[in-house]
Design a protein around this motif. Structure first.
Motif, PDB file in Angstrom:
ATOM      1  N   PRO A  60       0.779  -1.373  -0.118  1.00 53.13           N
ATOM      2  CA  PRO A  60       0.019   0.097  -0.013  1.00 53.13           C
ATOM      3  C   PRO A  60       0.937   1.309  -0.037  1.00 53.13           C
ATOM      4  O   PRO A  60       2.101   1.016   0.541  1.00 53.13           O
ATOM      5  CB  PRO A  60      -0.831  -0.247   1.393  1.00 53.13           C
ATOM      6  CG  PRO A  60      -0.054  -0.832   2.202  1.00 53.13           C
ATOM      7  CD  PRO A  60       0.757  -1.830   1.259  1.00 53.13           C
ATOM      8  N   LEU A  61       0.333   2.111  -0.527  1.00 54.24           N
ATOM      9  CA  LEU A  61       1.014   3.639  -0.782  1.00 54.24           C
ATOM     10  C   LEU A  61      -0.016   4.655  -0.373  1.00 54.24           C
ATOM     11  O   LEU A  61      -1.219   4.547  -0.607  1.00 54.24           O
ATOM     12  CB  LEU A  61       1.518   3.980  -2.122  1.00 54.24           C
ATOM     13  CG  LEU A  61       2.554   3.096  -2.734  1.00 54.24           C
ATOM     14  CD1 LEU A  61       2.646   3.208  -4.009  1.00 54.24           C
ATOM     15  CD2 LEU A  61       3.863   3.001  -1.732  1.00 54.24           C
ATOM     16  N   PRO A  62       0.531   5.784   0.415  1.00 52.67           N
ATOM     17  CA  PRO A  62      -0.198   6.900   0.733  1.00 52.67           C
ATOM     18  C   PRO A  62      -0.779   7.710  -0.478  1.00 52.67           C
ATOM     19  O   PRO A  62       0.077   7.681  -1.352  1.00 52.67           O
ATOM     20  CB  PRO A  62       0.469   7.649   1.668  1.00 52.67           C
ATOM     21  CG  PRO A  62       1.763   7.359   1.312  1.00 52.67           C
ATOM     22  CD  PRO A  62       1.802   5.894   1.146  1.00 52.67           C
ATOM     23  N   THR A  63      -1.774   8.175  -0.701  1.00 53.54           N
ATOM     24  CA  THR A  63      -2.317   8.907  -1.816  1.00 53.54           C
ATOM     25  C   THR A  63      -2.211  10.340  -1.605  1.00 53.54           C
ATOM     26  O   THR A  63      -2.597  10.992  -0.441  1.00 53.54           O
ATOM     27  CB  THR A  63      -3.815   8.582  -1.930  1.00 53.54           C
ATOM     28  OG1 THR A  63      -4.121   7.050  -2.398  1.00 53.54           O
ATOM     29  CG2 THR A  63      -4.194   9.303  -3.578  1.00 53.54           C
ATOM     30  N   LEU A  89      -9.686   3.874  -3.621  1.00 50.31           N
ATOM     31  CA  LEU A  89      -9.611   3.237  -2.155  1.00 50.31           C
ATOM     32  C   LEU A  89      -8.193   3.103  -1.827  1.00 50.31           C
ATOM     33  O   LEU A  89      -7.937   2.655  -0.665  1.00 50.31           O
ATOM     34  CB  LEU A  89     -10.258   1.732  -2.353  1.00 50.31           C
ATOM     35  CG  LEU A  89     -11.477   1.546  -2.785  1.00 50.31           C
ATOM     36  CD1 LEU A  89     -11.856  -0.023  -2.854  1.00 50.31           C
ATOM     37  CD2 LEU A  89     -12.608   2.350  -1.940  1.00 50.31           C
ATOM     38  N   GLY A  90      -7.157   3.616  -2.450  1.00 52.30           N
ATOM     39  CA  GLY A  90      -5.818   3.622  -2.095  1.00 52.30           C
ATOM     40  C   GLY A  90      -4.787   3.013  -3.162  1.00 52.30           C
ATOM     41  O   GLY A  90      -5.309   2.270  -3.837  1.00 52.30           O
ATOM     42  N   ASN A  91      -3.843   3.890  -3.327  1.00 54.03           N
ATOM     43  CA  ASN A  91      -2.706   3.397  -4.391  1.00 54.03           C
ATOM     44  C   ASN A  91      -1.972   2.171  -3.890  1.00 54.03           C
ATOM     45  O   ASN A  91      -1.939   2.029  -2.860  1.00 54.03           O
ATOM     46  CB  ASN A  91      -1.866   4.618  -4.678  1.00 54.03           C
ATOM     47  CG  ASN A  91      -2.544   5.785  -5.241  1.00 54.03           C
ATOM     48  OD1 ASN A  91      -3.614   5.675  -5.720  1.00 54.03           O
ATOM     49  ND2 ASN A  91      -2.030   6.844  -5.215  1.00 54.03           N
ATOM     50  N   GLN A  92      -1.511   1.604  -4.795  1.00 56.53           N
ATOM     51  CA  GLN A  92      -0.750   0.294  -4.758  1.00 56.53           C
ATOM     52  C   GLN A  92       0.570   0.366  -5.529  1.00 56.53           C
ATOM     53  O   GLN A  92       0.528   0.619  -6.615  1.00 56.53           O
ATOM     54  CB  GLN A  92      -1.779  -0.900  -4.677  1.00 56.53           C
ATOM     55  CG  GLN A  92      -2.631  -1.184  -3.894  1.00 56.53           C
ATOM     56  CD  GLN A  92      -3.163  -2.669  -4.006  1.00 56.53           C
ATOM     57  OE1 GLN A  92      -3.443  -2.903  -5.280  1.00 56.53           O
ATOM     58  NE2 GLN A  92      -3.280  -3.677  -3.033  1.00 56.53           N
ATOM     59  N   GLY A  93       1.751  -0.028  -4.890  1.00 52.23           N
ATOM     60  CA  GLY A  93       2.785  -0.227  -5.338  1.00 52.23           C
ATOM     61  C   GLY A  93       2.725  -1.849  -6.003  1.00 52.23           C
ATOM     62  O   GLY A  93       2.429  -2.598  -5.128  1.00 52.23           O
TER      63      GLY A  93
END
Length: 530
Positions: A60-63, A89-93
């Motif tokens: 997970p990554l902060p947006t 819903l939230g960025n993902q690396g």
């Protein structure tokens, strides 16, 4: 002092100061960094499983938003291919490659966050079910016993005619005020009966109660940034909720008493349907590290960039090349020779006796890991309480190891009692329990009473005062942020410390305490005739 010792000291000082001068004057590195509090550095480490299979690893990554600003993003991909997935819903690396536990993939960035008030409506009707909120109303069947507990709880919480805002408030105030915080991972039914839960269970109970009243609710996984140290500290994910009222999502944090607002130290990562969906991949090890960043003139990432641009071999061997977790470890270890230097000055030049050789250094580390006031308070309290315990054990004629085990258990009980008392009355709000008090205090108490039995109260209290004096002096020196950063940026200064220790160790003259002790003899000595 012998000639060869002078040559060794000169050589060590030349090497040490020469390397520092080369890095500051030739390579133009900063000598003294300065800390800064409004920017945070965060590093996410992903440890893949070693099965040598081609796999996509998510984290997970902060947006970036009107509340969070991200910049200076760096990655350590090794041979993995990186991509980023963006979602409301939230960025993902994402890294793609053959999994291998030899690599720790890292994603580092800086952020600036601010507090935001989302506003909580005084009145809200139940939202209409649509494609946007339908998935946040889904409920899974509950076990019979849990269903009975939930229904009984609902009968006491809600009353007929409540609007959606009143329902959410009832849930919020019940969980935030009636539930004690705990680090245990309790089952939901146990948490309801015992009225204690961690943030994960509180968020799950909030989700369940809201959805049963047809109020869309989702769980947020995030981080709490604790601004109590200039060093990198590991973080554990925390959980809170968002409710859908009046056509917008409003945060609801029952663990930190935040209704309709988020403080600047809360960083949201991803939104999930249930805590059962976290972590999404149990075959990965995620680690989060954070610290307040460094000021405009210096920060670790910029320092590392400067090092990477330098072709000189000395620039490549820097502690800033290490991961943040390893940097934190060496930040502490580099303080030990500094404490040893302070101890040598007190013992060999001033002539101050103390308990043990390295006990003052250990006490100084104890003060650094907790605080000076807590360390002094805890040591005084334990010594006084253990007096009766040690006297009682003296009649039992126990061997050393069992006696130390009893003292260890007693110190742990005192620490547990203090932690519970502090949690209830917030005597020290920023205090965090660690292992230093238990281990150090146990050894210290045993040594204290051995000296007491052998030398009596007077000499023991003098040695106790000397030990605390050395420990506090070492603490004040070792907790100096500028000195910490200088040692970390220029570890070759350890050679200077070694040179100073050689000078102190070769001194064989009178100590200051001996000059004061025998001053009367010197004054009574007859004057030499010319």
């Amino acid at each position: 002092m012998r000639t060869h010792l002078w040559l060794i000291v000169i050589l060590l000082l030349g090497l040490s100061l020469g390397m520092v001068g080369y890095k500051t004057l030739v390579l133009h590195f900063d000598l003294i960094p300065h800390t800064r509090q409004d920017i945070w550095e965060i590093e996410i480490q992903v440890q893949p499983k070693s099965d040598n299979k081609l796999k996509r690893l998510y984290f997970p990554l902060p947006t970036a938003s009107d509340r969070i600003q991200l910049f200076d993003i760096t990655r350590d991909d090794h041979e993995y291919q990186y991509s980023e997935l963006q979602s409301p819903l939230g960025n993902q690396g994402s890294w793609v490659g053959r999994t291998n536990d030899k690599f720790k993939l890292s994603y580092a960035f800086k952020l600036i966050s601010r507090e935001k008030d989302y506003g909580f409506p005084a009145h809200a009707t139940l939202p209409l079910v649509n494609s946007e909120n339908k998935q946040w109303l889904q409920l899974e069947p509950l076990p019979d016993r849990l269903e009975e507990e939930i229904r009984e709880l609902e009968s006491t919480l809600f009353s007929p005619g409540q609007n959606a805002s009143d329902i959410v408030k009832s849930i919020y105030y019940y969980i935030s005020e009636e539930f004690l915080d705990t680090s245990q991972e309790l089952e939901l039914i146990e948490a309801i009966r015992e009225h204690q839960a961690n943030s994960r269970v509180k968020a799950e109970l909030t989700r369940l109660l809201c959805r049963r009243r047809q109020i869309p609710n989702r769980i947020v996984v995030g981080l709490v940034l604790v601004n109590n140290s200039s060093q990198f500290r590991p973080l554990k994910p925390v959980f809170w909720n968002e409710v859908y009222l009046n056509q917008k999502w409003i945060p609801l944090n029952t663990s930190r008493d935040q209704l309709g607002r988020l403080k600047r130290n809360l960083i949201d990562l991803v939104r999930i349907n249930s805590t059962a969906n976290w972590p999404p991949d149990d075959k990965l090890a995620w680690r989060f590290y954070a610290r307040p960043s460094i000021s405009e003139s210096f920060d670790p990432a910029e320092y590392k960039k400067t090092i990477d641009d330098q072709p000189a071999w000395l620039a490549r061997y820097s502690l800033f090349q290490l991961t943040h977790g390893t940097q934190y470890m060496f930040r502490i270890l580099l303080l030990l020779p500094l404490g040893a230097l302070m101890l040598a000055i007190f013992r060999n030049l001033i002539g101050v006796r103390s308990f043990g050789i390295f006990m003052p250094i250990l006490l100084a580390l104890f003060f650094m890991e907790s605080s000076l006031w807590f360390g002094m308070l805890f040591m005084t309290m334990v010594i006084l309480l253990s007096l009766a315990l040690r006297r009682a054990m003296a009649t039992m004629h126990l061997l050393l190891v069992p006696r130390l085990g009893i003292i260890l258990s007693f110190v742990l009980l005192v620490l547990l009692g203090f932690s519970l008392y502090n949690h209830e009355f917030s005597l020290l709000p920023d205090y965090q329990t660690n292992l230093f008090p238990v281990i150090i205090t146990t050894v210290f108490i045993e040594r204290f009473y051995i000296v007491l039995d052998e030398q009596g109260w007077r000499n023991t209290l003098i040695m106790l005062a000397n030990t605390i004096l050395i420990a506090v002096s070492s603490y004040l020196l070792m907790s100096w942020d500028a000195l910490q950063l200088i040692l970390f940026a220029h570890p070759e200064l350890l050679l200077t410390i070694i040179a100073c220790l050689i000078l102190i160790g070769s001194y064989s003259g009178y100590r200051l305490a001996e000059l004061f002790r025998f001053r009367q003899i010197q004054s009574d000595a007859p004057a030499e005739k010319p």
